[in-house]
Design a protein around this motif. Structure first.
Motif, PDB file in Angstrom:
ATOM      1  N   ARG A 154       4.942  18.233 -15.035  1.00  0.00           N
ATOM      2  CA  ARG A 154       5.603  18.639 -13.785  1.00  0.00           C
ATOM      3  C   ARG A 154       5.458  17.599 -12.680  1.00  0.00           C
ATOM      4  O   ARG A 154       6.420  17.308 -11.967  1.00  0.00           O
ATOM      5  N   THR A 155       4.259  17.017 -12.529  1.00  0.00           N
ATOM      6  CA  THR A 155       4.063  16.014 -11.464  1.00  0.00           C
ATOM      7  C   THR A 155       5.015  14.843 -11.665  1.00  0.00           C
ATOM      8  O   THR A 155       5.653  14.365 -10.725  1.00  0.00           O
ATOM      9  N   ARG A 156       5.139  14.407 -12.916  1.00  0.00           N
ATOM     10  CA  ARG A 156       5.947  13.213 -13.192  1.00  0.00           C
ATOM     11  C   ARG A 156       7.449  13.481 -13.068  1.00  0.00           C
ATOM     12  O   ARG A 156       8.245  12.543 -13.063  1.00  0.00           O
ATOM     13  N   GLU A 157       7.821  14.772 -12.999  1.00  0.00           N
ATOM     14  CA  GLU A 157       9.241  15.114 -12.839  1.00  0.00           C
ATOM     15  C   GLU A 157       9.644  15.291 -11.386  1.00  0.00           C
ATOM     16  O   GLU A 157      10.835  15.381 -11.083  1.00  0.00           O
ATOM     17  N   SER A 158       8.659  15.369 -10.482  1.00  0.00           N
ATOM     18  CA  SER A 158       9.006  15.734  -9.100  1.00  0.00           C
ATOM     19  C   SER A 158       9.724  14.570  -8.417  1.00  0.00           C
ATOM     20  O   SER A 158       9.440  13.399  -8.676  1.00  0.00           O
ATOM     21  N   PRO A 159      10.682  14.878  -7.516  1.00  0.00           N
ATOM     22  CA  PRO A 159      11.419  13.821  -6.804  1.00  0.00           C
ATOM     23  C   PRO A 159      10.480  12.881  -6.043  1.00  0.00           C
ATOM     24  O   PRO A 159      10.710  11.673  -6.006  1.00  0.00           O
ATOM     25  N   ASP A 160       9.405  13.434  -5.446  1.00  0.00           N
ATOM     26  CA  ASP A 160       8.477  12.570  -4.704  1.00  0.00           C
ATOM     27  C   ASP A 160       7.831  11.556  -5.642  1.00  0.00           C
ATOM     28  O   ASP A 160       7.652  10.389  -5.301  1.00  0.00           O
TER      29      ASP A 160
ATOM     30  N   LEU B  89       9.086  10.418  -8.453  1.00  0.00           N
ATOM     31  CA  LEU B  89      10.090   9.433  -8.890  1.00  0.00           C
ATOM     32  C   LEU B  89      10.353   8.400  -7.796  1.00  0.00           C
ATOM     33  O   LEU B  89      10.517   7.216  -8.080  1.00  0.00           O
ATOM     34  N   PHE B  90      10.331   8.860  -6.551  1.00  0.00           N
ATOM     35  CA  PHE B  90      10.515   7.924  -5.437  1.00  0.00           C
ATOM     36  C   PHE B  90       9.380   6.891  -5.418  1.00  0.00           C
ATOM     37  O   PHE B  90       9.609   5.681  -5.291  1.00  0.00           O
ATOM     38  N   LEU B  91       8.144   7.388  -5.551  1.00  0.00           N
ATOM     39  CA  LEU B  91       6.988   6.486  -5.546  1.00  0.00           C
ATOM     40  C   LEU B  91       7.067   5.496  -6.711  1.00  0.00           C
ATOM     41  O   LEU B  91       6.768   4.310  -6.580  1.00  0.00           O
TER      42      LEU B  91
ATOM     43  N   GLU C 157       0.873  -1.177   0.000  1.00  0.00           N
ATOM     44  CA  GLU C 157       0.000   0.000   0.000  1.00  0.00           C
ATOM     45  C   GLU C 157       0.907   1.222   0.000  1.00  0.00           C
ATOM     46  O   GLU C 157       1.816   1.331   0.821  1.00  0.00           O
ATOM     47  N   LEU C 158       0.659   2.107  -0.918  1.00  0.00           N
ATOM     48  CA  LEU C 158       1.527   3.274  -1.087  1.00  0.00           C
ATOM     49  C   LEU C 158       0.669   4.538  -0.980  1.00  0.00           C
ATOM     50  O   LEU C 158      -0.303   4.703  -1.721  1.00  0.00           O
ATOM     51  N   ASP C 159       1.012   5.411  -0.030  1.00  0.00           N
ATOM     52  CA  ASP C 159       0.314   6.705   0.046  1.00  0.00           C
ATOM     53  C   ASP C 159       0.914   7.622  -1.000  1.00  0.00           C
ATOM     54  O   ASP C 159       2.127   7.796  -1.058  1.00  0.00           O
ATOM     55  N   VAL C 160       0.056   8.212  -1.806  1.00  0.00           N
ATOM     56  CA  VAL C 160       0.537   9.088  -2.885  1.00  0.00           C
ATOM     57  C   VAL C 160       0.166  10.517  -2.505  1.00  0.00           C
ATOM     58  O   VAL C 160      -0.916  10.994  -2.798  1.00  0.00           O
ATOM     59  N   GLU C 161       1.088  11.157  -1.792  1.00  0.00           N
ATOM     60  CA  GLU C 161       0.765  12.493  -1.281  1.00  0.00           C
ATOM     61  C   GLU C 161       1.313  13.573  -2.198  1.00  0.00           C
ATOM     62  O   GLU C 161       1.994  14.492  -1.754  1.00  0.00           O
TER      63      GLU C 161
END
Ligand SMILES: Nc1ncnc2c1ncn2[C@@H]1O[C@H](COP(=O)(O)OP(=O)(O)O)[C@@H](O)[C@H]1O
Ligand SMILES: [Mg+2]
Length: 276
Positions: free
Chosen positions: A253-259, A261-263, A240-244
């Motif tokens: 822009r969303t797909r470039e953010s470090p968060d 990429l971590f997810l 289960e992964l929280d996607v905050e």
């Protein structure tokens, strides 16, 4: 005073009440090889307005899970509650977008008549026309509304099915690989149509996808389902992964953010591990 303090300390009533509550749900299906356990030990709570994504390989029971959520298949064990009640039959307010759009639509009806189908007899004709028009615009099928279904490509037919679900404005939208058959550009624009509509209503959305990026991009929470039913390992939730990530989201822009990429890495690793 103690009494006052207690009152102040009471938790605020949650704005997001549980819509689905699944406790150790198992689902069996009977086929030519007899009865097999397809899903086991599925525990999951989904709150109002949440967008929940479920990713997994083929044959892990994703469609079976959707059918159970939509009241089409009863659990063999465990508890499956919708708004606090066990599901019986196809629940009111729940609309499913099926993976197999060919079986979900009526080929001898036009685009507009397919979209209007679930609304007929339930509201004024002028309201039906308005909703159908808006839904057809959302999926970018303006100009095709009087075409018969069998004259449309597969991707267009899937957009008709999506429009039909949007026109109902359901409390719960269940989507089984809704954008899987679409080209990348149509898929991206419909992802954004969905998020935009969701930002203006209270719908709870549960969707299935093969696409790890889509799972993260759309969802508030993503689950991995793994298993190998034919090898006697029923589908179960393995992560289960929280996607905050902040909303509104943005295709680039969303797909470039470090968060993000971590997810994406976490999910990719989990799917590889799930290969078994
Ligand atoms: N009616 C059925 N009877 C027995 N097994 C089934 C039936 N329908 C599907 N299955 C099996 O259940 C497993 C999960 O199917 P499904 O839920 O469609 O998986 P997914 O959507 O993840 O690809 C598959 O191994 C499939 O062969
Ligand atoms: Mg499936």
């Amino acid at each position: 005073m103690a009494g006052d303090a207690q009152t102040n300390d009471e938790p605020e009533e949650s704005a997001s009440s549980p819509v689905y509550e699944l406790k150790e749900v198992a689902v069996d299906l009977t086929g030519v090889l007899g009865t097999r356990r397809i899903l086991s030990d599925i525990s999951l709570t989904v709150h109002q307005r949440e967008i929940v994504g479920i990713v997994g390989r083929s044959g892990t029971g994703k469609t079976t899970l959707m059918r159970a959520l939509g009241g089409l298949t009863a659990p063999a064990a465990g508890e499956l509650l919708l708004n606090g009640e066990p599901i019986s039959g196809t629940p009111e307010g729940v609309v499913t977008i099926f993976q197999d759009y060919g079986n979900a639509l009526l080929p001898w009806r036009t685009v507009a008549k397919n979209v209007a189908l679930p609304l007929e007899g339930r509201m004024r004709r002028s309201e039906i026309r308005e909703r159908v028009d808006r839904a057809i615009d959302s999926v970018q099928l303006r100009g095709r509304e009087n075409d018969y279904l069998n004259s449309l490509s597969g991707g267009m037919q899937q957009r008709v099915q999506i429009a039909r679900a949007l026109a109902v404005n359901p409390a719960v939208l269940l989507m089984d690989e809704p954008f899987g058959a679409l080209d990348a550009l149509t898929k991206a624009s419909l992802q954004d149509v969905l998020l935009d509509l969701h930002s203006h209503n209270d719908a709870t959305i549960i969707f299935i996808t093969h696409d790890l990026d889509e799972a993260i991009y759309l969802s508030d929470r993503t689950f991995v389902i793994s298993g190998d039913v034919s090898a006697g390992d029923p589908g179960h939730l393995s992560l289960e992964l929280d996607v905050e990530l902040p909303r509104p989201r943005h295709q680039v822009r969303t797909r470039e953010s470090p968060d993000y990429l971590f997810l994406r890495h976490t999910l990719g690793d989990a799917i590889d591990l799930a290969r078994g």
